[in-house]
Design a protein around this motif. Structure first.
Motif, PDB file in Angstrom:
ATOM      1  N   UNK A 151       0.834  -1.209   0.000  1.00 24.45           N
ATOM      2  CA  UNK A 151       0.000   0.000   0.000  1.00 24.45           C
ATOM      3  C   UNK A 151       0.865   1.254   0.000  1.00 24.45           C
ATOM      4  N   UNK A 152       1.900   1.270   0.828  1.00 22.99           N
ATOM      5  CA  UNK A 152       2.714   2.471   0.962  1.00 22.99           C
ATOM      6  C   UNK A 152       3.568   2.752  -0.265  1.00 22.99           C
ATOM      7  N   UNK A 153       3.910   1.721  -1.014  1.00 23.06           N
ATOM      8  CA  UNK A 153       4.630   1.933  -2.279  1.00 23.06           C
ATOM      9  C   UNK A 153       3.760   2.732  -3.245  1.00 23.06           C
ATOM     10  N   UNK A 154       2.472   2.407  -3.273  1.00 22.32           N
ATOM     11  CA  UNK A 154       1.521   3.105  -4.154  1.00 22.32           C
ATOM     12  C   UNK A 154       1.130   4.457  -3.568  1.00 22.32           C
ATOM     13  N   UNK A 155       1.055   4.529  -2.229  1.00 25.44           N
ATOM     14  CA  UNK A 155       0.629   5.738  -1.516  1.00 25.44           C
ATOM     15  C   UNK A 155      -0.693   6.274  -2.080  1.00 25.44           C
ATOM     16  N   UNK A 156      -1.759   5.488  -1.946  1.00 28.15           N
ATOM     17  CA  UNK A 156      -3.045   5.883  -2.536  1.00 28.15           C
ATOM     18  C   UNK A 156      -3.740   6.977  -1.737  1.00 28.15           C
ATOM     19  N   UNK A 157      -4.722   7.588  -2.373  1.00 31.79           N
ATOM     20  CA  UNK A 157      -5.564   8.539  -1.645  1.00 31.79           C
ATOM     21  C   UNK A 157      -6.535   7.787  -0.737  1.00 31.79           C
ATOM     22  N   UNK A 181      -1.983   7.060   3.469  1.00 27.33           N
ATOM     23  CA  UNK A 181      -3.282   7.204   2.818  1.00 27.33           C
ATOM     24  C   UNK A 181      -3.946   8.462   3.345  1.00 27.33           C
ATOM     25  N   UNK A 182      -5.026   8.861   2.707  1.00 29.02           N
ATOM     26  CA  UNK A 182      -5.825   9.982   3.182  1.00 29.02           C
ATOM     27  C   UNK A 182      -7.149   9.475   3.763  1.00 29.02           C
ATOM     28  N   UNK A 183      -7.679   8.407   3.159  1.00 26.08           N
ATOM     29  CA  UNK A 183      -8.989   7.913   3.561  1.00 26.08           C
ATOM     30  C   UNK A 183      -9.012   6.384   3.578  1.00 26.08           C
ATOM     31  N   UNK A 184      -9.498   5.839   4.693  1.00 25.19           N
ATOM     32  CA  UNK A 184      -9.768   4.402   4.803  1.00 25.19           C
ATOM     33  C   UNK A 184     -11.284   4.218   4.786  1.00 25.19           C
ATOM     34  N   UNK A 185     -11.754   3.342   3.886  1.00 28.23           N
ATOM     35  CA  UNK A 185     -13.191   3.055   3.829  1.00 28.23           C
ATOM     36  C   UNK A 185     -13.376   1.550   3.963  1.00 28.23           C
ATOM     37  N   UNK A 186     -13.802   1.111   5.147  1.00 32.44           N
ATOM     38  CA  UNK A 186     -14.020  -0.309   5.406  1.00 32.44           C
ATOM     39  C   UNK A 186     -15.402  -0.725   4.963  1.00 32.44           C
ATOM     40  N   UNK A 187     -15.474  -1.375   3.808  1.00 27.41           N
ATOM     41  CA  UNK A 187     -16.753  -1.765   3.211  1.00 27.41           C
ATOM     42  C   UNK A 187     -17.179  -3.157   3.672  1.00 27.41           C
ATOM     43  N   UNK A 188     -16.193  -4.028   3.872  1.00 25.51           N
ATOM     44  CA  UNK A 188     -16.504  -5.401   4.268  1.00 25.51           C
ATOM     45  C   UNK A 188     -16.784  -6.292   3.067  1.00 25.51           C
ATOM     46  N   UNK A 189     -16.988  -7.566   3.336  1.00 22.32           N
ATOM     47  CA  UNK A 189     -17.173  -8.521   2.235  1.00 22.32           C
ATOM     48  C   UNK A 189     -18.579  -9.093   2.202  1.00 22.32           C
ATOM     49  N   UNK A 190     -19.535  -8.392   2.817  1.00 23.92           N
ATOM     50  CA  UNK A 190     -20.878  -8.958   2.930  1.00 23.92           C
ATOM     51  C   UNK A 190     -21.789  -8.659   1.751  1.00 23.92           C
TER      52      UNK A 190
END
Length: 227
Positions: A151-157, A181-190
């Motif tokens: 993740x940190x190699x890509x350094x996403x928004x 990152x700037x934003x974490x969005x935990x959507x889940x797998x449901x």
């Protein structure tokens, strides 16, 4: 409208979609690290037995109620909020903004197949979304550190997590400060995007609400007994 609801000692946000989007937009524009978690019935049930799941949700900047039965169990149901939750309006409004602003999105899931499916799902809805990478968190030793590095190699928004609970909450709890990152969005797998139709779906929802109501009543009884 009640902006915060208490579910067995856990405070959940109950902002309208418009209010939530405005808050998140402001934090993104100011580049303030923001963590958001979708919360459904199963996640709430886990908080009773898994302390790390509860700690992770408590540490999140915002929670998004993903099941309108939660509002019913907490006696905070309104027509507007019910429709917003059933139609997953926050998810769609947020990703439309991410697509329009060409934000780099890194998708994580529990397997390569799941990550590919999540990417396909997002691109099927938002064909101009900028998917900058995909990562997998499985049971392999050291996998968490490996995923953080990827993740940190890509350094996403944005990190869009399709991990199941409790793996999603544990990963966020232990790695939040390490992630670029700037934003974490935990959507889940449901697969929350699909509505539950038919008689079986209605019965399951009724049972879920009954289970959550029991959890709330049990918590309140414990609190009253300790006074």
């Amino acid at each position: 409208m009640i902006k915060k609801i208490d579910i067995a000692g856990l405070q959940l946000d109950n902002y309208t979609v418009r209010e939530m989007i405005m808050r998140v937009d402001r934090r993104i524009s100011e580049r303030i690290l923001t963590t958001i978690e979708e919360v459904n019935m199963d996640t709430l049930a886990l908080t009773e037995s898994d302390e790390e799941v509860k700690l992770a949700l408590e540490a999140c900047d915002y929670t998004v109620i993903a099941d309108e039965g939660i509002l019913r169990a907490a006696s905070a149901d309104t027509l507007q909020r019910r429709h917003e939750i059933e139609d997953h309006d926050f998810f769609y409004e947020l990703f439309k903004r991410l697509e329009r602003n060409d934000k780099k999105i890194f998708v994580i899931a529990e397997s390569q197949t799941a990550a590919d499916e999540a990417e396909g799902f997002l691109l099927g809805l938002f064909d101009r979304a900028h998917i900058s990478g995909k990562g997998v968190l499985d049971d392999s030793q050291g996998c968490s550190e490996k995923l953080v590095n990827e993740i940190n190699i890509v350094s996403p928004d944005v990190i869009a997590s399709f991990l199941p609970s409790p793996a999603q909450e544990r990963f966020l709890l232990h790695n939040r400060e390490k992630l670029l990152m700037n934003l974490w969005y935990g959507i889940g797998n449901n697969k929350f995007m699909g509505k539950k139709h038919g008689f079986i779906g209605k019965i399951r929802k009724m049972l879920d609400v009954k289970r959550l109501t029991h959890l709330i009543n049990t918590y309140e009884h414990r609190q009253n007994s300790s006074i």
